[in-house]
Design an enzyme around this catalytic site. Sequence first.
Site, PDB file in Angstrom:
ATOM      1  CE1 TYR A  12      -9.914  -0.930   2.289  1.00  0.00           C
ATOM      2  CE2 TYR A  12     -11.653   0.720   2.334  1.00  0.00           C
ATOM      3  CZ  TYR A  12     -10.738  -0.092   2.996  1.00  0.00           C
ATOM      4  OH  TYR A  12     -10.656  -0.044   4.371  1.00  0.00           O
ATOM      5  CD  GLU A  43      -3.506   2.395   2.884  1.00  0.00           C
ATOM      6  OE1 GLU A  43      -3.704   1.341   2.249  1.00  0.00           O
ATOM      7  OE2 GLU A  43      -3.389   2.436   4.122  1.00  0.00           O
ATOM      8  CG  HIS A  51      -7.342   0.862   6.657  1.00  0.00           C
ATOM      9  ND1 HIS A  51      -7.264  -0.132   5.724  1.00  0.00           N
ATOM     10  CD2 HIS A  51      -6.248   1.649   6.462  1.00  0.00           C
ATOM     11  CE1 HIS A  51      -6.168   0.054   4.978  1.00  0.00           C
ATOM     12  NE2 HIS A  51      -5.535   1.132   5.416  1.00  0.00           N
ATOM     13  CE  LYS A  90     -11.882  -0.704   7.789  1.00  0.00           C
ATOM     14  NZ  LYS A  90     -11.918  -2.056   7.176  1.00  0.00           N
ATOM     15  CG  ASN A 102     -12.768  -4.811   9.498  1.00  0.00           C
ATOM     16  OD1 ASN A 102     -12.903  -3.650   9.157  1.00  0.00           O
ATOM     17  ND2 ASN A 102     -11.963  -5.649   8.881  1.00  0.00           N
TER      18      ASN A 102
HETATM   19  P1  ATP Z   1      -7.906  -3.162   6.182  1.00  0.00           P
HETATM   20  O1  ATP Z   1      -7.210  -3.069   4.836  1.00  0.00           O
HETATM   21  O2  ATP Z   1      -9.244  -2.446   6.221  1.00  0.00           O
HETATM   22  O3  ATP Z   1      -7.015  -2.791   7.317  1.00  0.00           O
HETATM   23  P2  ATP Z   1      -7.345  -5.974   6.241  1.00  0.00           P
HETATM   24  O4  ATP Z   1      -6.012  -5.586   5.692  1.00  0.00           O
HETATM   25  O5  ATP Z   1      -7.387  -6.724   7.522  1.00  0.00           O
HETATM   26  O6  ATP Z   1      -8.265  -4.685   6.439  1.00  0.00           O
HETATM   27  P3  ATP Z   1      -8.168  -6.641   3.558  1.00  0.00           P
HETATM   28  O7  ATP Z   1      -8.010  -7.995   3.011  1.00  0.00           O
HETATM   29  O8  ATP Z   1      -7.231  -5.547   3.132  1.00  0.00           O
HETATM   30  O9  ATP Z   1      -8.178  -6.774   5.161  1.00  0.00           O
HETATM   31  O10 ATP Z   1      -9.669  -6.197   3.274  1.00  0.00           O
HETATM   32  C1  ATP Z   1     -10.038  -4.829   3.294  1.00  0.00           C
HETATM   33  C2  ATP Z   1     -11.388  -4.717   3.940  1.00  0.00           C
HETATM   34  O11 ATP Z   1     -12.357  -5.337   3.124  1.00  0.00           O
HETATM   35  C3  ATP Z   1     -11.532  -5.409   5.298  1.00  0.00           C
HETATM   36  O12 ATP Z   1     -11.033  -4.663   6.370  1.00  0.00           O
HETATM   37  C4  ATP Z   1     -13.020  -5.593   5.382  1.00  0.00           C
HETATM   38  O13 ATP Z   1     -13.663  -4.353   5.735  1.00  0.00           O
HETATM   39  C5  ATP Z   1     -13.368  -5.943   3.945  1.00  0.00           C
HETATM   40  N1  ATP Z   1     -13.346  -7.391   3.719  1.00  0.00           N
HETATM   41  C6  ATP Z   1     -12.246  -8.195   3.638  1.00  0.00           C
HETATM   42  N2  ATP Z   1     -12.596  -9.466   3.439  1.00  0.00           N
HETATM   43  C7  ATP Z   1     -13.936  -9.485   3.375  1.00  0.00           C
HETATM   44  C8  ATP Z   1     -14.918 -10.507   3.184  1.00  0.00           C
HETATM   45  N3  ATP Z   1     -14.572 -11.795   2.988  1.00  0.00           N
HETATM   46  N4  ATP Z   1     -16.225 -10.140   3.201  1.00  0.00           N
HETATM   47  C9  ATP Z   1     -16.597  -8.849   3.373  1.00  0.00           C
HETATM   48  N5  ATP Z   1     -15.738  -7.842   3.562  1.00  0.00           N
HETATM   49  C10 ATP Z   1     -14.424  -8.146   3.565  1.00  0.00           C
HETATM   50 MG    MG Z   2      -5.809  -4.315   3.973  1.00  0.00          MG
END
Ligand code: ATP
Ligand code: MG
Length: 139
Positions: A51, A128, A117, A11, A114
Amino acid sequence: MSGNRTFTMIKPDATASNNIGAILQKINEAGFRIIAMKYTRLSAESAGKFYAVHSERPFYKDLVNYMSSGTIVAAILEKDNAVASFRELIGATDPAKAAPGTIRALFAKSIEANAVHGSDSDENAQIEGNFFFSELERF
Ligand code: ATP
Ligand code: MG
Protein backbone atom coordinates in the site's frame (compact mmCIF):
# COMPACT_ATOMS: atom_id res chain seq x y z
CA MET A 1 -7.73 -1.80 -24.87
CA SER A 2 -8.60 -2.98 -21.38
CA GLY A 3 -6.87 -6.05 -20.00
CA ASN A 4 -8.42 -9.32 -18.93
CA ARG A 5 -6.76 -9.82 -15.54
CA THR A 6 -7.13 -8.21 -12.14
CA PHE A 7 -5.80 -8.89 -8.65
CA THR A 8 -7.82 -9.25 -5.44
CA MET A 9 -7.35 -9.90 -1.76
CA ILE A 10 -10.00 -11.15 0.64
CA LYS A 11 -9.05 -9.00 3.63
CA PRO A 12 -8.60 -10.01 7.31
CA ASP A 13 -12.14 -9.02 8.39
CA ALA A 14 -13.69 -11.30 5.77
CA THR A 15 -11.42 -14.29 6.45
CA ALA A 16 -12.07 -13.87 10.23
CA SER A 17 -15.82 -13.89 9.70
CA ASN A 18 -15.65 -17.07 7.57
CA ASN A 19 -16.76 -15.35 4.37
CA ILE A 20 -14.02 -16.71 2.08
CA GLY A 21 -16.33 -19.29 0.50
CA ALA A 22 -19.25 -16.88 0.02
CA ILE A 23 -17.00 -14.24 -1.56
CA LEU A 24 -15.32 -16.74 -3.91
CA GLN A 25 -18.78 -17.92 -4.96
CA LYS A 26 -19.79 -14.33 -5.84
CA ILE A 27 -16.55 -13.94 -7.82
CA ASN A 28 -17.18 -17.15 -9.77
CA GLU A 29 -20.86 -16.36 -10.35
CA ALA A 30 -19.82 -13.00 -11.85
CA GLY A 31 -17.82 -14.87 -14.47
CA PHE A 32 -14.26 -14.52 -13.15
CA ARG A 33 -11.85 -17.44 -13.48
CA ILE A 34 -9.33 -17.90 -10.69
CA ILE A 35 -5.86 -18.02 -12.24
CA ALA A 36 -3.80 -18.19 -9.04
CA MET A 37 -4.78 -18.19 -5.37
CA LYS A 38 -2.93 -18.13 -2.04
CA TYR A 39 -4.01 -18.18 1.64
CA THR A 40 -1.40 -16.22 3.53
CA ARG A 41 -0.65 -13.42 5.99
CA LEU A 42 1.16 -10.15 5.33
CA SER A 43 3.84 -8.86 7.66
CA ALA A 44 3.54 -5.15 8.51
CA GLU A 45 6.53 -4.57 6.25
CA SER A 46 4.90 -6.33 3.28
CA ALA A 47 1.55 -4.60 3.85
CA GLY A 48 3.41 -1.28 3.94
CA LYS A 49 5.06 -2.05 0.61
CA PHE A 50 1.82 -3.21 -0.99
CA TYR A 51 0.00 0.00 0.00
CA ALA A 52 3.01 2.32 -0.49
CA VAL A 53 0.94 4.50 -2.87
CA HIS A 54 -1.13 5.49 0.18
CA SER A 55 1.87 6.27 2.42
CA GLU A 56 0.98 9.98 2.64
CA ARG A 57 -2.69 9.36 3.45
CA PRO A 58 -3.86 9.83 7.08
CA PHE A 59 -5.21 6.26 7.23
CA TYR A 60 -1.96 4.58 6.04
CA LYS A 61 -0.64 3.42 9.43
CA ASP A 62 -4.01 1.98 10.47
CA LEU A 63 -4.38 0.35 7.05
CA VAL A 64 -0.99 -1.36 7.36
CA ASN A 65 -1.81 -2.56 10.90
CA TYR A 66 -5.19 -3.82 9.77
CA MET A 67 -3.94 -5.60 6.64
CA SER A 68 -1.25 -7.41 8.67
CA SER A 69 -3.66 -8.30 11.52
CA GLY A 70 -4.83 -11.63 10.12
CA THR A 71 -4.92 -14.03 7.22
CA ILE A 72 -5.85 -13.01 3.70
CA VAL A 73 -6.58 -14.73 0.39
CA ALA A 74 -4.70 -13.28 -2.60
CA ALA A 75 -5.82 -14.16 -6.12
CA ILE A 76 -5.37 -13.30 -9.79
CA LEU A 77 -8.68 -13.26 -11.67
CA GLU A 78 -9.47 -13.39 -15.37
CA LYS A 79 -12.45 -11.96 -17.27
CA ASP A 80 -12.94 -9.48 -20.13
CA ASN A 81 -12.48 -5.91 -18.88
CA ALA A 82 -11.40 -7.44 -15.56
CA VAL A 83 -10.35 -4.35 -13.56
CA ALA A 84 -13.53 -2.32 -14.12
CA SER A 85 -15.81 -5.34 -13.97
CA PHE A 86 -14.34 -6.43 -10.63
CA ARG A 87 -14.57 -2.96 -9.10
CA GLU A 88 -18.24 -2.93 -10.06
CA LEU A 89 -18.70 -6.32 -8.36
CA ILE A 90 -17.04 -5.17 -5.09
CA GLY A 91 -18.72 -1.74 -4.86
CA ALA A 92 -17.58 1.54 -3.30
CA THR A 93 -14.69 1.69 -0.78
CA ASP A 94 -17.13 2.70 1.97
CA PRO A 95 -19.65 -0.15 2.39
CA ALA A 96 -22.31 2.39 3.43
CA LYS A 97 -22.04 3.79 -0.12
CA ALA A 98 -21.63 0.45 -1.92
CA ALA A 99 -24.49 -0.56 -4.21
CA PRO A 100 -26.83 -3.28 -2.90
CA GLY A 101 -25.65 -6.79 -3.75
CA THR A 102 -22.00 -5.81 -4.15
CA ILE A 103 -19.41 -7.77 -2.15
CA ARG A 104 -18.64 -4.80 0.10
CA ALA A 105 -22.34 -4.08 0.71
CA LEU A 106 -22.83 -7.71 1.71
CA PHE A 107 -19.65 -8.45 3.68
CA ALA A 108 -17.65 -5.31 4.61
CA LYS A 109 -17.55 -4.06 8.21
CA SER A 110 -16.28 -0.48 7.67
CA ILE A 111 -14.46 1.80 5.21
CA GLU A 112 -11.19 0.25 6.42
CA ALA A 113 -12.28 -3.36 7.01
CA ASN A 114 -13.99 -3.52 3.65
CA ALA A 115 -13.75 -7.26 2.88
CA VAL A 116 -11.89 -7.16 -0.44
CA HIS A 117 -9.27 -5.38 -2.49
CA GLY A 118 -9.53 -4.81 -6.24
CA SER A 119 -6.81 -3.38 -8.48
CA ASP A 120 -7.52 0.09 -9.88
CA SER A 121 -5.73 -0.24 -13.27
CA ASP A 122 -4.31 -2.87 -15.62
CA GLU A 123 -0.81 -1.72 -14.70
CA ASN A 124 -1.44 -2.08 -10.95
CA ALA A 125 -3.17 -5.44 -11.48
CA GLN A 126 0.06 -6.75 -12.97
CA ILE A 127 2.29 -5.18 -10.30
CA GLU A 128 0.07 -6.52 -7.49
CA GLY A 129 -0.19 -10.02 -8.99
CA ASN A 130 3.60 -10.10 -9.34
CA PHE A 131 3.94 -9.03 -5.69
CA PHE A 132 2.22 -12.22 -4.50
CA PHE A 133 2.87 -14.79 -7.21
CA SER A 134 6.02 -16.00 -8.94
CA GLU A 135 6.19 -16.43 -12.69
CA LEU A 136 5.62 -20.18 -12.25
CA GLU A 137 2.40 -19.62 -10.30
CA ARG A 138 0.89 -17.26 -12.90
CA PHE A 139 0.21 -19.82 -15.63
P1 ATP B 1 -8.67 -1.26 -2.45
O1 ATP B 1 -7.44 -0.57 -3.03
O2 ATP B 1 -8.39 -1.99 -1.15
O3 ATP B 1 -9.38 -2.10 -3.46
P2 ATP B 1 -10.19 1.13 -2.92
O4 ATP B 1 -9.44 1.20 -4.21
O5 ATP B 1 -11.67 1.08 -2.96
O6 ATP B 1 -9.72 -0.14 -2.07
P3 ATP B 1 -8.33 3.05 -1.83
O7 ATP B 1 -8.58 4.50 -1.89
O8 ATP B 1 -7.33 2.42 -2.76
O9 ATP B 1 -9.75 2.31 -1.96
O10 ATP B 1 -7.94 2.71 -0.33
C1 ATP B 1 -7.24 1.51 -0.01
C2 ATP B 1 -7.81 0.97 1.27
O11 ATP B 1 -7.50 1.85 2.33
C3 ATP B 1 -9.33 0.82 1.32
O12 ATP B 1 -9.81 -0.34 0.70
C4 ATP B 1 -9.58 0.82 2.80
O13 ATP B 1 -9.26 -0.47 3.36
C5 ATP B 1 -8.58 1.85 3.29
N1 ATP B 1 -9.16 3.19 3.34
C6 ATP B 1 -9.46 4.00 2.28
N2 ATP B 1 -9.99 5.15 2.69
C7 ATP B 1 -10.02 5.09 4.03
C8 ATP B 1 -10.46 5.98 5.06
N3 ATP B 1 -10.97 7.20 4.78
N4 ATP B 1 -10.36 5.56 6.35
C9 ATP B 1 -9.83 4.35 6.65
N5 ATP B 1 -9.41 3.47 5.75
C10 ATP B 1 -9.50 3.82 4.45
MG1 MG C 1 -7.30 1.05 -4.30
